[in-house]
Design a protein around this motif. Sequence first.
Motif, mmCIF file in Angstrom:
data_model
loop_
_atom_site.group_PDB
_atom_site.id
_atom_site.type_symbol
_atom_site.label_atom_id
_atom_site.label_comp_id
_atom_site.label_asym_id
_atom_site.label_seq_id
_atom_site.Cartn_x
_atom_site.Cartn_y
_atom_site.Cartn_z
ATOM 1 N N SER A 201 0.792 -1.156 0.045
ATOM 2 C CA SER A 201 0.191 0.136 -0.069
ATOM 3 C C SER A 201 0.870 1.208 0.114
ATOM 4 O O SER A 201 0.574 2.273 -0.374
ATOM 5 C CB SER A 201 -1.107 0.019 1.201
ATOM 6 O OG SER A 201 -0.118 0.199 2.362
ATOM 7 N N VAL A 202 2.076 1.135 0.544
ATOM 8 C CA VAL A 202 2.807 2.498 0.496
ATOM 9 C C VAL A 202 3.691 2.461 -0.714
ATOM 10 O O VAL A 202 3.784 3.326 -1.347
ATOM 11 C CB VAL A 202 4.024 2.391 1.752
ATOM 12 C CG1 VAL A 202 5.151 3.457 1.808
ATOM 13 C CG2 VAL A 202 3.150 2.486 3.006
ATOM 14 N N PHE A 203 4.450 1.369 -0.936
ATOM 15 C CA PHE A 203 5.435 1.174 -2.250
ATOM 16 C C PHE A 203 4.383 1.404 -3.777
ATOM 17 O O PHE A 203 4.965 2.045 -4.427
ATOM 18 C CB PHE A 203 6.259 0.062 -2.239
ATOM 19 C CG PHE A 203 7.469 0.334 -1.355
ATOM 20 C CD1 PHE A 203 8.561 1.212 -1.652
ATOM 21 C CD2 PHE A 203 7.444 -0.015 -0.015
ATOM 22 C CE1 PHE A 203 9.551 1.158 -0.814
ATOM 23 C CE2 PHE A 203 8.296 -0.101 0.799
ATOM 24 C CZ PHE A 203 9.423 0.649 0.479
ATOM 25 N N GLY A 204 3.062 0.856 -3.420
ATOM 26 C CA GLY A 204 2.489 1.227 -4.788
ATOM 27 C C GLY A 204 1.686 2.261 -4.802
ATOM 28 O O GLY A 204 0.989 2.716 -5.951
ATOM 29 N N ALA A 205 1.858 3.382 -4.068
ATOM 30 C CA ALA A 205 1.061 4.530 -3.804
ATOM 31 C C ALA A 205 1.688 5.528 -4.800
ATOM 32 O O ALA A 205 2.983 5.517 -4.815
ATOM 33 C CB ALA A 205 0.807 5.062 -2.794
ATOM 34 N N PRO A 208 3.248 8.013 -1.299
ATOM 35 C CA PRO A 208 3.700 7.072 -0.377
ATOM 36 C C PRO A 208 3.551 8.026 0.767
ATOM 37 O O PRO A 208 3.344 7.484 1.756
ATOM 38 C CB PRO A 208 4.982 6.415 -0.592
ATOM 39 C CG PRO A 208 5.087 6.655 -2.195
ATOM 40 C CD PRO A 208 4.747 7.926 -2.558
ATOM 41 N N GLY A 209 3.854 9.072 0.799
ATOM 42 C CA GLY A 209 4.156 9.956 2.148
ATOM 43 C C GLY A 209 2.640 10.272 2.731
ATOM 44 O O GLY A 209 2.411 10.302 4.040
ATOM 45 N N GLN A 210 1.956 10.366 1.700
ATOM 46 C CA GLN A 210 0.356 10.707 2.032
ATOM 47 C C GLN A 210 -0.050 9.282 2.859
ATOM 48 O O GLN A 210 -0.885 9.460 3.842
ATOM 49 C CB GLN A 210 -0.553 10.994 1.039
ATOM 50 C CG GLN A 210 -0.212 12.447 0.641
ATOM 51 C CD GLN A 210 -1.361 12.704 -0.358
ATOM 52 O OE1 GLN A 210 -2.175 12.162 -1.000
ATOM 53 N NE2 GLN A 210 -0.921 13.766 -1.309
ATOM 54 N N VAL A 211 0.002 8.159 2.289
ATOM 55 C CA VAL A 211 -0.289 6.875 2.867
ATOM 56 C C VAL A 211 0.226 6.694 4.298
ATOM 57 O O VAL A 211 -0.345 6.313 5.249
ATOM 58 C CB VAL A 211 -0.100 5.608 2.091
ATOM 59 C CG1 VAL A 211 -0.332 4.432 2.683
ATOM 60 C CG2 VAL A 211 -0.500 5.893 0.715
ATOM 61 N N ILE A 212 1.553 7.045 4.443
ATOM 62 C CA ILE A 212 2.272 7.064 5.760
ATOM 63 C C ILE A 212 1.571 7.800 6.576
ATOM 64 O O ILE A 212 1.195 7.513 7.979
ATOM 65 C CB ILE A 212 3.903 7.318 5.786
ATOM 66 C CG1 ILE A 212 4.356 6.424 4.967
ATOM 67 C CG2 ILE A 212 4.464 7.514 7.046
ATOM 68 C CD1 ILE A 212 5.811 6.547 4.625
#
Length: 226
Positions: A201-205, A208-212
Amino acid sequence: MGVAAKIAPSMLSSDFANLASEAKRMLSLGADWLHMDIMDGHFVPNLTIGAPVIESLRKHTTAYLDCHLMVTNPLDYVDPMGKAGASGFTFHVEVSKENWQELVQKIKAKGMRPGVALKPGTPIEEVYPLVEGEHPVEMVLVMTVEPGFGGQKFMPETMEKVRVLRKKYPSLDIEVDGGLGPSTVDVAASAGANCIVAGSSVFGASEPGQVISLLRKSVQGAQQNN
Ligand SMILES: O=C(CO)[C@@H](O)[C@H](O)COP(=O)(O)O
Ligand SMILES: [Fe+2]
């Protein structure tokens, strides 16, 4: 106030050929820990990295390396992982029934933080002695998929274990690992998890900073509501 939120991108979903720069990218985007999946091709049907790669990465970062040992003989890994610069050493309860006390003591003696992980089918009662022992583990990792691969579907039925653990141990670090992302984190956070591993979910976004930051807000929000 709850236990501090720790967001740990799983480097299994990173570009292993550029591990150092991927690690730095995650840290610059707000990751607290880097989750490192060590698999031996025996405890799980996949083979990933071991102490030599941890040692190489350690030369590029001072970050907390949250190592998840999916191996049949975790005791064999304590010395090499300690020398390599691992920060956390989380072994599986399914393979350490006979020697967890020795394992925990050796992990601490090597300057690492001990944790215990359990597969979706393993009853939560099996970790109680390790949390309450004379030399206790400092984290419980509740697997929310069958260990072995990234990119699998979150298993909501594992949340009852998180709820029971959080009720019993209010200040324990409880980590969830597998299938976590924006659409599943709220369930895990409200059950009481404070350490969130997230790979695909992080690397595929695209951001990624928004997911974190969303994962962190979910943990913090759930703690405020409790
Ligand atoms: O330990 C494991 C898999 O065995 C995990 O750490 C996964 O790597 C998490 O990946 P996603 O499910 O978040 O993609
Ligand atoms: Fe993991």
